[in-house]
Design a protein around this motif. Structure first.
Motif, PDB file in Angstrom:
ATOM      1  N   ALA A   1      16.120  18.226  69.762  1.00  0.00           N
ATOM      2  CA  ALA A   1      17.185  18.889  69.007  1.00  0.00           C
ATOM      3  C   ALA A   1      17.247  20.368  69.356  1.00  0.00           C
ATOM      4  CB  ALA A   1      16.951  18.692  67.507  1.00  0.00           C
ATOM      5  N   GLN A   2      16.093  20.955  69.571  1.00  0.00           N
ATOM      6  CA  GLN A   2      16.058  22.376  69.914  1.00  0.00           C
ATOM      7  C   GLN A   2      16.376  22.632  71.385  1.00  0.00           C
ATOM      8  OE1 GLN A   2      13.596  20.617  68.680  1.00  0.00           O
ATOM      9  NE2 GLN A   2      12.936  21.443  66.726  1.00  0.00           N
ATOM     10  N   GLU A   3      16.460  21.532  72.185  1.00  0.00           N
ATOM     11  CA  GLU A   3      16.742  21.610  73.617  1.00  0.00           C
ATOM     12  C   GLU A   3      15.764  22.540  74.325  1.00  0.00           C
ATOM     13  OE1 GLU A   3      20.805  22.552  74.311  1.00  0.00           O
ATOM     14  OE2 GLU A   3      21.547  20.744  73.337  1.00  0.00           O
ATOM     15  N   GLN A   4      14.491  22.480  73.883  1.00  0.00           N
ATOM     16  CA  GLN A   4      13.482  23.327  74.503  1.00  0.00           C
ATOM     17  C   GLN A   4      12.774  22.599  75.638  1.00  0.00           C
ATOM     18  OE1 GLN A   4      11.030  24.364  71.168  1.00  0.00           O
ATOM     19  NE2 GLN A   4      12.354  26.033  70.546  1.00  0.00           N
ATOM     20  N   ALA A   5      12.855  21.265  75.671  1.00  0.00           N
ATOM     21  CA  ALA A   5      12.146  20.512  76.701  1.00  0.00           C
ATOM     22  C   ALA A   5      12.957  19.279  77.056  1.00  0.00           C
ATOM     23  CB  ALA A   5      10.755  20.106  76.205  1.00  0.00           C
ATOM     24  N   LEU A   6      12.875  18.876  78.305  1.00  0.00           N
ATOM     25  CA  LEU A   6      13.568  17.681  78.761  1.00  0.00           C
ATOM     26  C   LEU A   6      12.842  16.447  78.245  1.00  0.00           C
ATOM     27  CD1 LEU A   6      15.738  16.347  80.549  1.00  0.00           C
ATOM     28  CD2 LEU A   6      14.085  16.411  82.408  1.00  0.00           C
ATOM     29  N   VAL A   7      13.545  15.567  77.554  1.00  0.00           N
ATOM     30  CA  VAL A   7      12.964  14.349  77.031  1.00  0.00           C
ATOM     31  C   VAL A   7      13.211  13.219  78.023  1.00  0.00           C
ATOM     32  CG1 VAL A   7      13.069  12.644  75.198  1.00  0.00           C
ATOM     33  CG2 VAL A   7      13.228  15.073  74.658  1.00  0.00           C
ATOM     34  N   LYS A   8      12.146  12.507  78.389  1.00  0.00           N
ATOM     35  CA  LYS A   8      12.276  11.417  79.340  1.00  0.00           C
ATOM     36  C   LYS A   8      12.177  10.060  78.667  1.00  0.00           C
ATOM     37  CE  LYS A   8      10.112  14.242  82.950  1.00  0.00           C
ATOM     38  NZ  LYS A   8       8.966  14.361  83.874  1.00  0.00           N
ATOM     39  N   PHE A   9      11.584  10.017  77.483  1.00  0.00           N
ATOM     40  CA  PHE A   9      11.333   8.750  76.817  1.00  0.00           C
ATOM     41  C   PHE A   9      11.769   8.843  75.360  1.00  0.00           C
ATOM     42  CE2 PHE A   9       8.406   9.373  80.264  1.00  0.00           C
ATOM     43  CZ  PHE A   9       8.574   8.212  81.003  1.00  0.00           C
ATOM     44  N   ASP A  10      12.568   7.862  74.939  1.00  0.00           N
ATOM     45  CA  ASP A  10      13.187   7.905  73.625  1.00  0.00           C
ATOM     46  C   ASP A  10      13.255   6.474  73.105  1.00  0.00           C
ATOM     47  OD1 ASP A  10      14.685   8.311  71.389  1.00  0.00           O
ATOM     48  OD2 ASP A  10      16.543   8.793  72.434  1.00  0.00           O
ATOM     49  N   PHE A  11      12.716   6.218  71.899  1.00  0.00           N
ATOM     50  CA  PHE A  11      12.829   4.880  71.360  1.00  0.00           C
ATOM     51  C   PHE A  11      13.024   4.914  69.849  1.00  0.00           C
ATOM     52  CE2 PHE A  11       8.326   5.827  71.578  1.00  0.00           C
ATOM     53  CZ  PHE A  11       7.840   5.436  70.333  1.00  0.00           C
ATOM     54  N   LEU A  12      13.543   3.786  69.339  1.00  0.00           N
ATOM     55  CA  LEU A  12      13.900   3.647  67.932  1.00  0.00           C
ATOM     56  C   LEU A  12      12.949   2.685  67.237  1.00  0.00           C
ATOM     57  CD1 LEU A  12      17.739   3.116  68.399  1.00  0.00           C
ATOM     58  CD2 LEU A  12      16.585   5.253  67.818  1.00  0.00           C
ATOM     59  N   LEU A  13      12.724   2.924  65.955  1.00  0.00           N
ATOM     60  CA  LEU A  13      11.816   2.083  65.197  1.00  0.00           C
ATOM     61  C   LEU A  13      12.334   1.876  63.783  1.00  0.00           C
ATOM     62  CD1 LEU A  13       9.147   0.610  64.757  1.00  0.00           C
ATOM     63  CD2 LEU A  13       8.057   2.810  64.375  1.00  0.00           C
ATOM     64  N   PRO A  14      13.009   0.746  63.511  1.00  0.00           N
ATOM     65  CA  PRO A  14      13.353   0.409  62.123  1.00  0.00           C
ATOM     66  C   PRO A  14      12.124  -0.216  61.460  1.00  0.00           C
ATOM     67  CG  PRO A  14      14.159  -1.306  63.577  1.00  0.00           C
ATOM     68  CD  PRO A  14      13.519  -0.264  64.465  1.00  0.00           C
ATOM     69  N   PHE A  15      11.832   0.163  60.226  1.00  0.00           N
ATOM     70  CA  PHE A  15      10.688  -0.430  59.549  1.00  0.00           C
ATOM     71  C   PHE A  15      10.972  -1.898  59.237  1.00  0.00           C
ATOM     72  CE2 PHE A  15       9.828   4.032  57.771  1.00  0.00           C
ATOM     73  CZ  PHE A  15       9.086   4.363  58.897  1.00  0.00           C
ATOM     74  N   PRO A  16      10.055  -2.796  59.541  1.00  0.00           N
ATOM     75  CA  PRO A  16      10.283  -4.216  59.259  1.00  0.00           C
ATOM     76  C   PRO A  16      10.449  -4.538  57.779  1.00  0.00           C
ATOM     77  CG  PRO A  16       8.521  -3.952  60.867  1.00  0.00           C
ATOM     78  CD  PRO A  16       8.824  -2.583  60.332  1.00  0.00           C
ATOM     79  N   GLU A  17       9.929  -3.681  56.906  1.00  0.00           N
ATOM     80  CA  GLU A  17      10.069  -3.876  55.460  1.00  0.00           C
ATOM     81  C   GLU A  17      10.789  -2.672  54.849  1.00  0.00           C
ATOM     82  OE1 GLU A  17       9.330  -6.543  53.882  1.00  0.00           O
ATOM     83  OE2 GLU A  17       7.973  -7.611  55.237  1.00  0.00           O
ATOM     84  N   ARG A  18      11.545  -2.921  53.774  1.00  0.00           N
ATOM     85  CA  ARG A  18      12.190  -1.818  53.058  1.00  0.00           C
ATOM     86  C   ARG A  18      11.136  -0.986  52.335  1.00  0.00           C
ATOM     87  NH1 ARG A  18      16.093  -6.060  51.813  1.00  0.00           N
ATOM     88  NH2 ARG A  18      18.098  -5.587  52.798  1.00  0.00           N
ATOM     89  N   THR A  19      11.382   0.316  52.249  1.00  0.00           N
ATOM     90  CA  THR A  19      10.386   1.219  51.680  1.00  0.00           C
ATOM     91  C   THR A  19      10.660   1.614  50.235  1.00  0.00           C
ATOM     92  OG1 THR A  19      11.596   3.151  52.490  1.00  0.00           O
ATOM     93  CG2 THR A  19       9.926   2.209  53.950  1.00  0.00           C
ATOM     94  N   TYR A  20      11.853   1.290  49.703  1.00  0.00           N
ATOM     95  CA  TYR A  20      12.221   1.858  48.400  1.00  0.00           C
ATOM     96  C   TYR A  20      11.351   1.329  47.259  1.00  0.00           C
ATOM     97  CZ  TYR A  20      14.960  -2.491  47.984  1.00  0.00           C
ATOM     98  OH  TYR A  20      15.367  -3.800  47.953  1.00  0.00           O
ATOM     99  N   SER A  21      10.667   0.191  47.462  1.00  0.00           N
ATOM    100  CA  SER A  21       9.805  -0.332  46.396  1.00  0.00           C
ATOM    101  C   SER A  21       8.558   0.514  46.207  1.00  0.00           C
ATOM    102  CB  SER A  21       9.389  -1.775  46.718  1.00  0.00           C
ATOM    103  OG  SER A  21       8.556  -1.806  47.863  1.00  0.00           O
ATOM    104  N   GLY A  22       8.206   1.307  47.209  1.00  0.00           N
ATOM    105  CA  GLY A  22       7.013   2.143  47.112  1.00  0.00           C
ATOM    106  C   GLY A  22       5.714   1.402  47.341  1.00  0.00           C
ATOM    107  N   GLU A  23       5.778   0.143  47.826  1.00  0.00           N
ATOM    108  CA  GLU A  23       4.568  -0.651  47.996  1.00  0.00           C
ATOM    109  C   GLU A  23       3.984  -0.576  49.408  1.00  0.00           C
ATOM    110  OE1 GLU A  23       5.484  -4.617  46.873  1.00  0.00           O
ATOM    111  OE2 GLU A  23       5.758  -4.161  44.750  1.00  0.00           O
ATOM    112  N   TRP A  24       4.824  -0.251  50.398  1.00  0.00           N
ATOM    113  CA  TRP A  24       4.383  -0.349  51.791  1.00  0.00           C
ATOM    114  C   TRP A  24       3.967   1.012  52.345  1.00  0.00           C
ATOM    115  CZ3 TRP A  24       3.593  -4.863  54.227  1.00  0.00           C
ATOM    116  CH2 TRP A  24       4.195  -6.015  53.697  1.00  0.00           C
ATOM    117  N   GLU A  25       2.799   1.043  52.964  1.00  0.00           N
ATOM    118  CA  GLU A  25       2.362   2.205  53.738  1.00  0.00           C
ATOM    119  C   GLU A  25       2.585   1.908  55.213  1.00  0.00           C
ATOM    120  OE1 GLU A  25      -1.503   4.838  53.424  1.00  0.00           O
ATOM    121  OE2 GLU A  25      -1.883   3.131  54.759  1.00  0.00           O
ATOM    122  N   MET A  26       3.194   2.850  55.946  1.00  0.00           N
ATOM    123  CA  MET A  26       3.491   2.684  57.363  1.00  0.00           C
ATOM    124  C   MET A  26       2.599   3.639  58.171  1.00  0.00           C
ATOM    125  SD  MET A  26       6.117   0.611  56.840  1.00  0.00           S
ATOM    126  CE  MET A  26       7.357   0.282  55.577  1.00  0.00           C
TER     127      MET A  26
END
Length: 482
Positions: free
Chosen positions: A19-44
């Motif tokens: 975001a700051q464009e201070q370094a060239l990024v070569k590797f970028d990946f996405l990670l959706p959590f397999p479980e919803r977090t709003y219950s407050g039960e899951w630690e990731m």
């Protein structure tokens, strides 16, 4: 810097900038959590390691359910074989449902999920690359007992949204109904649905293709399976864009929970396949040098799925202790046909449920474990080449201790290393906790013409009531000879 356990998996996707464009990024990946977090039960717990190069810049970003940006954090430099951990505790979730990770060098990583209320453990590898199409190889038919859910997150270079469709398939070899699951999925927005529960259809789907309509919109995702009766059993595994014509799975040999071994083979191709299965087993764990083999064939028509249970309708007559099972999938003319193959371990009378894809063999394995952590771990690997070969295993503790050894493995032989083994090998003080140990296994050719080593592995984490498994793929041998 927090340190912890993890599995390695090379991540190679995309190129962008911070975001700051201070370094060239070569590797970028996405990670959706397999479980919803709003219950407050899951630690990731996201755990990362450097492999062959030293990342000097790693940036993690968090996003809310609708794709709103919530935070970013620099994880700093990471030396080769060093391990770092980022934790999203329930008390600090801020409705974070997905993250993106950007690095200037390749990374390895895994996400562990722990339900602090019910004691469930899940584990998934970070996904290598995003895709416009993802395979969901198994939708449980008995939807009164099981839920088969999927979670997604996507992005596009033009920051555009996309409609998402689920194309149902069933084992009659034909497409079923195509369901629009959302009209507009925004970049980085979290999406989780359960076929046959909140995606209603008149069909009885057994697998599906998840597709993005907008050109250039790429998705990453995970599938979760949970038992409906008491919601105590869950496992998670990666959604992939492609399958493989071959693979191998290792059996968990020291599980404290009795369980059956279920296998799901799914063919998303227009071409029928014959799947040759080879089971390796021994009559006694005290003598694994005597590895026995037995084979079976499985017919897999186009757009079809087969579920088999070891010792029931798969290798029903073998007697002994299973070590591993491999497959090779071919078409009518002997050509490779890629299929999706997953392994589910479940004890229906207990809470435990684990799932993973089959591993791919290679000339080197990388992983890591903790010598004395809150959970017990087990690393298994085997020789899946055509002949006996010499291997070298090396341990690198973050406190500076190292250990290595060479030994020979016959084809099909499986080695198991536990957390306690690490303490013994490295002469650790057992009072030490959460001490990460990076591990490598690779073949050693002592003379010209020695057989090439082919390795595959598996990492298992045991909790009080549950366990989770991660498939470890083989990698190419390093450039320099060992």
């Amino acid at each position: 810097m927090m340190r912890a356990i993890c599995l390695t998996f090379v991540l190679l996707f995309g190129a962008s900038t911070f975001a700051q464009e201070q370094a060239l990024v070569k590797f970028d990946f996405l990670l959706p959590f397999p479980e919803r977090t709003y219950s407050g039960e899951w630690e990731m717990r996201l755990e990362l390691a450097a492999l062959d190069l030293e990342p000097s810049s790693i940036l993690i970003k968090g996003f809310g359910p609708s794709g709103q940006f919530l935070f970013e954090e620099e994880l700093g430099a990471l030396a080769i074989r060093d391990i770092t951990t980022w934790t999203l505790a329930p008390a600090k979730q801020e409705l974070v449902q997905s993250i993106s990770l950007q690095s200037d060098q390749p990374l390895a990583g895994v996400l562990w999920l722990t339900n602090l209320v019910r004691g469930q453990i899940n584990g998934v590898r970070l996904i290598e690359e995003s895709s416009a199409t993802l395979r969901m190889p198994h939708v449980a038919q008995n939807y009164f007992k099981w839920k088969s859910s999927f979670s997604l997150v996507g992005e596009s270079e033009l920051d555009a949204s996309s409609s998402i469709f689920l194309n149902y398939l069933n084992s009659s070899g034909r497409f079923g109904e195509t369901v629009q699951v959302t009209e507009q999925l925004r970049p980085h927005a979290y999406f989780r649905r359960t076929p046959l529960h909140d995606l209603i259809t008149d069909e009885t789907p057994e697998m599906g293709l998840i597709e993005a309509e907008t050109e250039g919109f790429a998705m990453s995702g995970y599938a979760t399976y949970s038992r409906v009766e008491d919601s105590l059993q869950t496992c998670a595994l990666e959604l992939t864009a492609d399958g493989s014509a071959s693979g191998v799975v290792l059996f968990t040999g020291n599980s404290p929970v009795p369980h059956d071994n279920f296998f799901v083979f799914s063919n998303f191709s227009e071409q029928a396949a014959t799947v040759e299965l080879t089971l390796r087993y021994t009559e006694s764990l005290d003598d694994q040098l005597d590895v026995l083999t037995v084979s079976e064939s499985l017919s897999l028509p186009a757009f079809s799925k087969r579920i088999r249970v070891l010792g029931s309708d798969l290798f029903a007559d073998y007697k002994g202790l299973p070590l591993s099972m491999s497959y090779q999938s071919n078409g009518e003319l002997g050509e490779d046909v890629s299929i999706s193959a997953i392994h589910l371990q479940s004890g229906l009378d207990d809470q435990a449920l684990a799932g993973s894809h089959f591993s791919l063999s290679g000339e080197r394995l990388n992983t890591w474990m903790t010598a004395n952590g809150a959970s017990t771990q087990e690393f298994q690997f085997g020789n899946f080449g055509e002949a006996e070969a010499v291997f070298k295993i090396s341990l690198y503790a973050q406190s500076g201790e190292t250990w290595s050894n060479r030994f020979a493995l016959v084809p099909g032989n499986v080695v198991s290393i536990s957390s306690q083994h690490l303490i013994n090998f490295l002469s650790f003080d057992e009072a030490l906790t959460d001490l990460p140990v990076f591990m490598t296994v690779q073949g050693v050719q002592l003379a010209e013409g020695d057989p090439k080593a082919m390795l595959a592995g598996k990492l298992t984490t045991y909790g009080k009531n549950d366990f989770a498994t991660i498939a470890i793929d083989g990698m190419p041998a390093p450039q320099s000879s060992d």
